[in-house]
Enzyme design. Structure first.
Site, PDB file in Angstrom:
ATOM      1  N   SER A  44       0.828  -1.131   0.188  1.00  0.00           N
ATOM      2  CA  SER A  44      -0.047  -0.041   0.027  1.00  0.00           C
ATOM      3  C   SER A  44       0.719   1.196  -0.159  1.00  0.00           C
ATOM      4  O   SER A  44       0.434   2.293  -0.296  1.00  0.00           O
ATOM      5  CB  SER A  44      -0.904   0.023   1.227  1.00  0.00           C
ATOM      6  OG  SER A  44      -0.242  -0.393   2.277  1.00  0.00           O
ATOM      7  N   HIS A 250      -0.729   5.725   6.752  1.00  0.00           N
ATOM      8  CA  HIS A 250      -0.141   5.674   5.381  1.00  0.00           C
ATOM      9  C   HIS A 250       0.283   7.140   4.888  1.00  0.00           C
ATOM     10  O   HIS A 250      -0.280   7.989   5.451  1.00  0.00           O
ATOM     11  CB  HIS A 250      -1.123   5.214   4.404  1.00  0.00           C
ATOM     12  CG  HIS A 250      -1.331   3.642   4.586  1.00  0.00           C
ATOM     13  ND1 HIS A 250      -2.105   3.006   5.390  1.00  0.00           N
ATOM     14  CD2 HIS A 250      -0.639   2.875   3.731  1.00  0.00           C
ATOM     15  CE1 HIS A 250      -1.974   1.705   5.347  1.00  0.00           C
ATOM     16  NE2 HIS A 250      -1.124   1.261   4.350  1.00  0.00           N
TER      17      HIS A 250
END
Length: 270
Positions: A44, A250
């Site tokens: 990711s 993230h």
């Protein structure tokens, strides 16, 4: 009247020299030379989760138009670009699902992988809940996996890349530290938990760097450009807990363009 061979040769030499002096020859060469075929693999952090603007065709892989592989391709116009990085990917997923585009003509490969194998998503899920001891135990377990099991799994991935794309320059990108210690967060994890998570990230990066360099690959250290932009810094390039939950911890779009992209640019040799 025809030019003699000597005169024609002299004229060609003069034209060539003028082009070289004016830079026209170099410009023409640059225009005709495309960047090498590029394949972007990984998890990711490479697919761009957290940066938004997801390609609907990528489904649950959540490949973003703001992810560093897409930004690099937009800037360099490679002869071909294949973006197979996928949210949640582990080393086995790379081996089974992402290597198809690699071939003898591939010139550049980028990859971030290993964090999901080591269980960092589970670590963060544990650490956001009350109970410092549970968090520190989860971090210790992730470190143990990274030390004892992950190197062999990375070797399998790196060997497969080398076998399928023997001429490619391979850039292995690491992970940022999550927290600025003694930062401006007034709630959430304890300082001991934040420190343990940062140290585990550094350790994970050291394992990945060691295996990458052993295979002759370049390692891209993103911890340095993210310094000053961690969670609790006041200028974050990383999400804390978010909704949707999968974007938590993230990089933001700024983290992709300001953190990851410059590291790939510095390491790709192009």
């Amino acid at each position: 009247m025809k030019l003699s061979r000597l005169t024609a040769t002299a004229c060609s030499f003069v034209v060539g020299a003028v082009l070289a002096l004016t830079g026209a020859g170099a410009a023409q060469a640059a225009e005709s030379a495309a960047a090498p075929a590029y394949v972007a693999l990984g998890d990711s952090y490479s697919s761009g989760v957290g940066s938004g603007s997801y390609d609907s065709a990528s489904g649950s892989c959540k490949r973003s138009t703001k992810a560093y592989p897409r930004l690099w391709a937009n800037a360099h116009a490679p002869s071909s670009f294949n973006f197979t990085a996928c949210s949640g990917a582990k080393t086995g997923d790379v081996l089974n699902n992402q290597l198809g585009p690699l071939n003898s003509g591939t010139g550049l490969v980028s990859i971030s992988i290993g964090g999901n194998d080591a269980g960092f998503a589970d670590v963060m899920t544990t650490c956001v809940l009350p109970g410092e001891d549970n968090c520190l135990t989860a971090v210790a377990n992730a470190r143990s996996y990274a030390q004892n099991t992950l190197p062999g799994k990375l070797d399998q991935v790196y060997n497969a890349i080398s076998s399928k794309a023997p001429s490619a320059r391979v850039v292995v990108l690491g992970y940022p530290r999550f927290y600025k210690l003694q930062g401006d967060c007034i709630a959430g994890l304890t300082e001991s938990e934040r420190s343990a998570i940062n140290n585990a990230s550094d350790f994970l990066n050291s394992v990945i760097r060691g295996r990458a360099t052993a295979h002759g690959f370049s390692f891209g250290d993103v911890a340095t450009p993210f310094t000053g932009h961690e969670i609790c810094s006041g200028s974050e390039w990383l999400h804390s807990v978010t909704w949707p939950i999968d974007e938590s911890y993230h990089p933001t779009a700024a983290g992709q363009s300001g953190g990851y992209l410059p590291v790939l640019n510095a390491a790709d040799g192009i």
